[in-house]
Write an enzyme that holds these catalytic residues in place. Structure first.
Site, PDB file in Angstrom:
ATOM      1  N   ARG A 258      25.504  28.284  44.687  1.00  7.20           N
ATOM      2  CA  ARG A 258      24.991  27.523  45.822  1.00  7.20           C
ATOM      3  C   ARG A 258      23.729  28.195  46.357  1.00  7.20           C
ATOM      4  NH1 ARG A 258      27.816  28.362  49.967  1.00  7.20           N
ATOM      5  NH2 ARG A 258      29.088  30.046  49.113  1.00  7.20           N
TER       6      ARG A 258
ATOM      7  N   ASP B 196      43.936  38.684  38.958  1.00  8.46           N
ATOM      8  CA  ASP B 196      42.585  38.211  38.647  1.00  8.46           C
ATOM      9  C   ASP B 196      42.102  38.795  37.325  1.00  8.46           C
ATOM     10  OD1 ASP B 196      42.091  36.567  40.836  1.00  8.46           O
ATOM     11  OD2 ASP B 196      41.328  38.188  42.071  1.00  8.46           O
TER      12      ASP B 196
END
Length: 380
Positions: A39, A172
């Site tokens: 972004r 993760d």
């Protein structure tokens, strides 16, 4: 290194935080060109998720550890022009990864079916927290939460005590490893059959999968799985397996027969037990061993144990480990240059054809490679 196996491969990483980016890190180490799609405002949230309040060039230090050796392309995916640029990149890409919640990429128009329509041979890999279906699908896929729900926190700590999470983002990390395995398998099939692939992983499935021994035992055990009440090392293993306090520090004992341990410690009292007792009387045996090991130093006990060929080790802190020759010979550290700052981090643990995989390329600043990527990949 021209011999890197993934040279020429283009990976578009829509991933953030750790699971997806850790997979991208390993693919980059193996030679892939990994482009983070971020972004324009803020980019990957991990850029601002500092640990120990350590920062480099405006980004969190740990962001560099996870995203070194990559490029950054900023795009507002809600903007039609930027979305078209990303679709042009997809036409040139080999792999797309993301770890958004289910539904996010669909809203953008970049779900697998959309991306496959652009590039039929694409390998599209996604990591969610809890899969696409069921009551947990929209839960936040955060490592500690998944450790808690998956049973992992009951592998650590002593029985009767509070559950203990791993002291790192273990779920993760293992999910990133699983993703790399799946991508490499899909690449091999594409080379053979010229087909793309849609890969789905979830943190919860990875967390359960890494506990294959524990779950298999659970499925077959009527009594369930219990942690040792003291010195727990692994809930599936009997005495003496665990970590023990000595007169000056700690040491760990791996699998060994009690009679061998009794001989190594010159301790006849232990011979009242035999191998049939290591589970039934696990806590009693461990309590006696713990009391014995406190009577002398770690070095003293290690010398005796090693002379008998038994598996034992001192318990090191990171500072302790850093001073050892065993660590130094591994050359696990590498230096990155981020602007005028030097960063020291770990290298890829793989050695390929006799060469360790290292790179001095730091994580990119937000959007640093946008114009170069447009010129090189979209205007050719």
């Amino acid at each position: 290194m021209n011999q890197l196996p993934l040279n020429g491969l283009i990976v578009l990483e829509f991933s953030q935080y750790l699971s997806g980016p850790s997979a991208g890190l390993r693919l980059a180490d193996l030679g892939a060109r990994v482009i983070k799609i971020e972004r324009p405002q803020g980019g990957d949230p991990c850029r601002k998720l500092a640990v120990k309040n350590l920062w480099v060039e405006g980004d969190a230090l740990n962001f560099h550890a996870i995203n070194r050796n990559k490029e950054s392309f900023t795009a507002d995916l809600k903007n039609k022009e930027d979305l078209e640029l990303v679709k042009k990149l997809i036409r040139r890409a080999d792999v797309v990864t993301h770890n958004f919640r289910p539904g996010v990429m669909e809203k953008i128009g970049l779900a697998y079916k959309d991306v496959k329509g652009i590039n039929e041979k694409i390998i599209y890999a996604e990591i969610s927290g809890f899969g696409r279906k069921g009551p947990w699908a929209q839960k936040p896929g955060q490592d500690l939460l998944v450790q808690s729900l998956s049973g992992l926190t009951y592998t650590t700590g002593n029985g009767g005590s509070a559950p203990v999470p791993f002291g790192l983002s273990a779920v993760d990390a293992i999910s990133g490893i699983h993703l790399v395995q799946a991508v490499l398998g899909a690449l091999i099939r594409r080379q053979r059959e010229e087909k793309g692939a849609y890969i789905e992983l979830s943190l919860i499935e990875s967390a359960i999968g890494m506990q294959f021994e524990l779950f298999t035992t659970f499925f077959h055990s009527k009594k369930g799985i219990q942690r040792s009440k003291i010195n727990n090392g692994n809930p599936l293993l009997g005495a003496p397996y665990g970590v023990y306090k000595t007169a000056d520090h700690f040491l760990s004992l791996a699998m060994m027969e009690l009679q061998q341990l009794a001989t190594a410690l010159d301790w006849e009292e232990l011979n009242v037990f035999d191998q049939r007792d290591v589970f039934q009387k696990r806590d009693e045996i461990k309590a006696l061993i713990a009391k014995k090991l406190k009577t002398n130093t770690t070095r003293y006990w290690l010398e005796r144990l090693r002379r008998s060929g038994l598996w034992a080790a001192a318990v090191y802190s990171w500072k302790d480990l850093d001073q050892t020759e065993g660590y130094k010979i591994l050359e696990m550290e590498q230096e990155l240059q981020a602007g005028d700052k030097r960063i020291f981090t770990t290298r890829c643990p793989i050695t390929l054809n006799g060469k360790r995989l290292v790179s001095s390329k730091a994580a990119p600043t937000l959007g640093a490679n946008r114009e170069a990527i447009i010129k090189q990949l979209m205007e050719e």
